[in-house]
Design a protein around this motif. Sequence first.
Motif, PDB file in Angstrom:
ATOM      1  N   LYS A 114      32.038  37.801 -69.477  1.00 17.12           N
ATOM      2  CA  LYS A 114      31.295  38.565 -68.690  1.00 17.12           C
ATOM      3  C   LYS A 114      32.025  38.429 -67.231  1.00 17.12           C
ATOM      4  CE  LYS A 114      27.007  38.954 -70.674  1.00 17.12           C
ATOM      5  NZ  LYS A 114      25.320  38.883 -70.521  1.00 17.12           N
ATOM      6  N   VAL A 115      32.342  37.225 -66.855  1.00 23.27           N
ATOM      7  CA  VAL A 115      32.928  37.016 -65.507  1.00 23.27           C
ATOM      8  C   VAL A 115      34.427  37.595 -65.434  1.00 23.27           C
ATOM      9  CG1 VAL A 115      33.857  35.166 -63.992  1.00 23.27           C
ATOM     10  CG2 VAL A 115      31.543  34.816 -65.199  1.00 23.27           C
TER      11      VAL A 115
ATOM     12  N   GLU B 114      34.040  41.317 -64.985  1.00 23.30           N
ATOM     13  CA  GLU B 114      33.746  41.253 -63.395  1.00 23.30           C
ATOM     14  C   GLU B 114      34.945  41.278 -62.533  1.00 23.30           C
ATOM     15  OE1 GLU B 114      30.419  40.144 -60.064  1.00 23.30           O
ATOM     16  OE2 GLU B 114      30.530  39.484 -62.100  1.00 23.30           O
TER      17      GLU B 114
ATOM     18  N   GLY C  75      37.332  44.327 -62.819  1.00 24.19           N
ATOM     19  CA  GLY C  75      36.650  45.276 -62.121  1.00 24.19           C
ATOM     20  C   GLY C  75      37.003  45.298 -60.491  1.00 24.19           C
ATOM     21  N   HIS C  76      36.888  44.072 -60.095  1.00 26.09           N
ATOM     22  CA  HIS C  76      37.254  43.964 -58.802  1.00 26.09           C
ATOM     23  C   HIS C  76      38.474  44.199 -58.342  1.00 26.09           C
ATOM     24  CE1 HIS C  76      33.320  42.881 -57.554  1.00 26.09           C
ATOM     25  NE2 HIS C  76      33.361  41.550 -58.038  1.00 26.09           N
TER      26      HIS C  76
END
Length: 267
Positions: free
Chosen positions: A230-231, A234, A237-238
């Motif tokens: 999950k990290v 994320e 995505g950033h």
Amino acid sequence: MNTYTSEQFLNDEFDGFTVEVDTARERADIILGRPPYNIIAMSQRETLRQVFEALDAHPGVRVIVLRAQGEHFSSGGDIRGFLEASPEHVSKLAWNVAAPERCSKPVIAANRGYTFGVGFELSLACDFRIASETARYALPEQNLGQIPGSGGSARLQKMIGIARTKHMVMRAKRVSGQQAYDWGFITECVPDAELESTVDALVDELRRFSPLAQRTAKKLINDNEDAPLKVAIEMEGHCYSRLRSSADFKEGVEAFHGKRPAVFRGE
């Protein structure tokens, strides 16, 4: 201690290796030069780290190649040097050997013949490992009553798992270039006569891409090595969001729609 700038090292002489920079091809080569076995001295590791940092800052270099003179990449380190080095010096070995990994630019290791010990560890810290069929990989430290000390077993376990790492480390077993490819810790295994041309082709391939996107991808993948899924998603995505506002992304989209090669500037 010397600190090399991106220009100073071009005219400097190093113990155990040379540096060639070809700005026309946006390429730098670090060439281990103590044949036939290209033994890597203790002091050489720190200098190699400084040169990687200087090449990382060099505006005319897009890709770095780590290769060697002769039929062997490196049989490893200077064994006697371990007994003579201070504990403080030894404590810095892993940091110095990790220089290719920290470098923001793509780093390719070209391996043939013996790729043992610290030679193997340096290669594992690179982004791509191209092996000839003559390559033999090993972490033979058990023969000396030691273990790998510069990230060898740790990086290898991430790539090939615990069972195969124990086979190589605890039994000091040698692995051929083809077996290394089958196990997944090298990028390609080619006939010995094709090693240089394969590396040349990879350099030219990497140069086609956006330097900014390449730097972002390398850092993201390295940083996500130990991140939960999950990290990692994320963080990806950033990074994707930041690249959307870059001039290189705009150029890439326009080139795609214009059916022309993109001209990336790393901005």
